[in-house]
Design an enzyme around this catalytic site. Structure first.
Site, PDB file in Angstrom:
ATOM      1  N   ARG A  48       0.815  -1.199   0.000  1.00 27.51           N
ATOM      2  CA  ARG A  48       0.000   0.000   0.000  1.00 27.51           C
ATOM      3  C   ARG A  48       0.860   1.266   0.000  1.00 27.51           C
ATOM      4  O   ARG A  48       0.631   2.181  -0.793  1.00 27.51           O
ATOM      5  CB  ARG A  48      -0.950   0.013   1.217  1.00 27.51           C
ATOM      6  CG  ARG A  48      -2.160  -0.906   1.089  1.00 27.51           C
ATOM      7  CD  ARG A  48      -1.820  -2.373   0.979  1.00 27.51           C
ATOM      8  NE  ARG A  48      -1.071  -2.850   2.158  1.00 27.51           N
ATOM      9  CZ  ARG A  48      -0.346  -3.967   2.190  1.00 27.51           C
ATOM     10  NH1 ARG A  48      -0.220  -4.725   1.094  1.00 27.51           N
ATOM     11  NH2 ARG A  48       0.289  -4.351   3.290  1.00 27.51           N
ATOM     12  N   CYS A  83      -5.398  -3.122   8.253  1.00 29.38           N
ATOM     13  CA  CYS A  83      -4.268  -2.394   7.655  1.00 29.38           C
ATOM     14  C   CYS A  83      -4.715  -0.946   7.548  1.00 29.38           C
ATOM     15  O   CYS A  83      -5.660  -0.642   6.805  1.00 29.38           O
ATOM     16  CB  CYS A  83      -3.930  -2.949   6.267  1.00 29.38           C
ATOM     17  SG  CYS A  83      -2.718  -1.934   5.360  1.00 29.38           S
ATOM     18  N   THR A  85      -2.946   1.714   6.447  1.00 26.53           N
ATOM     19  CA  THR A  85      -2.566   2.351   5.184  1.00 26.53           C
ATOM     20  C   THR A  85      -3.604   2.072   4.097  1.00 26.53           C
ATOM     21  O   THR A  85      -3.887   2.931   3.259  1.00 26.53           O
ATOM     22  CB  THR A  85      -1.175   1.876   4.725  1.00 26.53           C
ATOM     23  OG1 THR A  85      -0.256   1.959   5.813  1.00 26.53           O
ATOM     24  CG2 THR A  85      -0.663   2.741   3.582  1.00 26.53           C
ATOM     25  N   THR A 125       2.984   4.181   8.793  1.00 26.88           N
ATOM     26  CA  THR A 125       3.812   4.064   7.592  1.00 26.88           C
ATOM     27  C   THR A 125       3.974   5.421   6.911  1.00 26.88           C
ATOM     28  O   THR A 125       3.195   6.356   7.136  1.00 26.88           O
ATOM     29  CB  THR A 125       3.182   3.097   6.578  1.00 26.88           C
ATOM     30  OG1 THR A 125       1.927   3.643   6.135  1.00 26.88           O
ATOM     31  CG2 THR A 125       2.966   1.719   7.184  1.00 26.88           C
ATOM     32  N   LYS A 165       7.512  -7.204   9.568  1.00 26.64           N
ATOM     33  CA  LYS A 165       7.206  -7.897   8.311  1.00 26.64           C
ATOM     34  C   LYS A 165       8.240  -8.978   7.987  1.00 26.64           C
ATOM     35  O   LYS A 165       7.930  -9.927   7.268  1.00 26.64           O
ATOM     36  CB  LYS A 165       7.097  -6.889   7.154  1.00 26.64           C
ATOM     37  CG  LYS A 165       5.819  -6.057   7.186  1.00 26.64           C
ATOM     38  CD  LYS A 165       5.719  -5.170   5.960  1.00 26.64           C
ATOM     39  CE  LYS A 165       4.441  -4.332   5.952  1.00 26.64           C
ATOM     40  NZ  LYS A 165       3.216  -5.137   5.821  1.00 26.64           N
ATOM     41  N   CYS A 194      -0.273   1.742  12.667  1.00 22.09           N
ATOM     42  CA  CYS A 194      -0.017   0.690  11.686  1.00 22.09           C
ATOM     43  C   CYS A 194      -0.201  -0.625  12.426  1.00 22.09           C
ATOM     44  O   CYS A 194       0.341  -0.806  13.527  1.00 22.09           O
ATOM     45  CB  CYS A 194       1.399   0.797  11.115  1.00 22.09           C
ATOM     46  SG  CYS A 194       1.894  -0.642  10.118  1.00 22.09           S
TER      47      CYS A 194
END
Length: 239
Positions: A48, A83, A85, A125, A165, A194
């Site tokens: 994203r 999520c 974002t 983010t 991640k 986030c």
């Protein structure tokens, strides 16, 4: 009991933790008291932030809308996307289905407004920060957002992409540096904006933060089942 649809994999660990938080927050005495969920764990959805910062890259929106449509065909009553974002696309996603789609940013604003909080720090983010996603909603509630300085924002992105991640432990020293910088800027509370940052709170005792996964999970439980009383409040006191 209502059925919840989840568009997940953004990333996979955050999705797994989101499901866990829903179960923990649900006031259930038996298996049957829990929320039925249909989950698409789809990590193949394009990044994203990558798209938001560079529109020549592949857009994640078509894949997200496709999954929303599939969930609607499976008769879910509510859709959530763990999520933040991806909330950049919330309006388009919500218009693509007749099923309500949870808005974690607006739910956070409602919660903060109810508690009289007027200034918050945002850890999120680059995609969320650059588009001022939180500001676009929070301004309607009279809530001011403050963000990390450039060098601290780089630490946030490293925690998200190089650690969570990548399946690595969160560097709490760097996390606390960013959090303390936001508090020093006048933030009354720091939002983990986030869902990957929620993993830091999962694994460590952190005070003075509002975890966006908790906000999303609480909203889903309240829409689909019954909330455990202890989750009425989401912010642990202290800094």
């Amino acid at each position: 009991m209502k059925k919840l649809g989840i568009i997940g994999g953004l990333g996979p660990m955050a999705t797994a933790y989101f499901m866990r938080r829903i179960i923990e927050m649900t006031d259930a005495a038996t298996d049957q008291d829990n929320i039925e969920m249909v989950i698409y764990n789809s990590p193949s959805i394009p990044d994203r932030t990558g798209y938001i910062l560079d529109n020549t890259k592949e857009s994640p929106l078509p894949k997200i809308i496709d999954l929303a449509n599939r969930l609607e065909l499976q008769d879910v009553d509510y859709i959530a996307i763990p999520c933040i974002t991806a909330h950049y696309f919330h309006q388009q996603i919500a218009k693509s289905v007749d099923v309500p789609v949870s808005n974690g940013i607006r739910e956070a604003a409602d919660y903060l407004s109810e508690h009289g909080i007027k200034k918050v720090g945002i850890m999120a983010t680059d995609g969320t920060v650059s588009t001022r996603l939180f500001d676009s909603v929070f301004m309607d509630y009279g809530i001011q957002c403050v963000y990390p300085d450039w060098e601290y924002q780089k630490l946030v992105m490293s925690i998200i992409y190089d650690e969570v991640k990548a399946g690595k432990p969160v560097s709490m020293k760097e996390f606390e540096l960013v959090k303390n910088q936001l508090l020093a800027s006048g933030a009354e509370v720091v939002i983990l904006g986030c869902t990957e940052l929620s993993i830091a709170k999962r694994d460590n005792h952190i005070e003075g933060v509002l975890d966006i996964i908790d906000v999303l999970a609480r909203d889903c439980v309240m829409k689909c089942a019954k909330l455990r009383p202890e989750y009425k409040e989401l912010i642990k006191e202290g800094k």
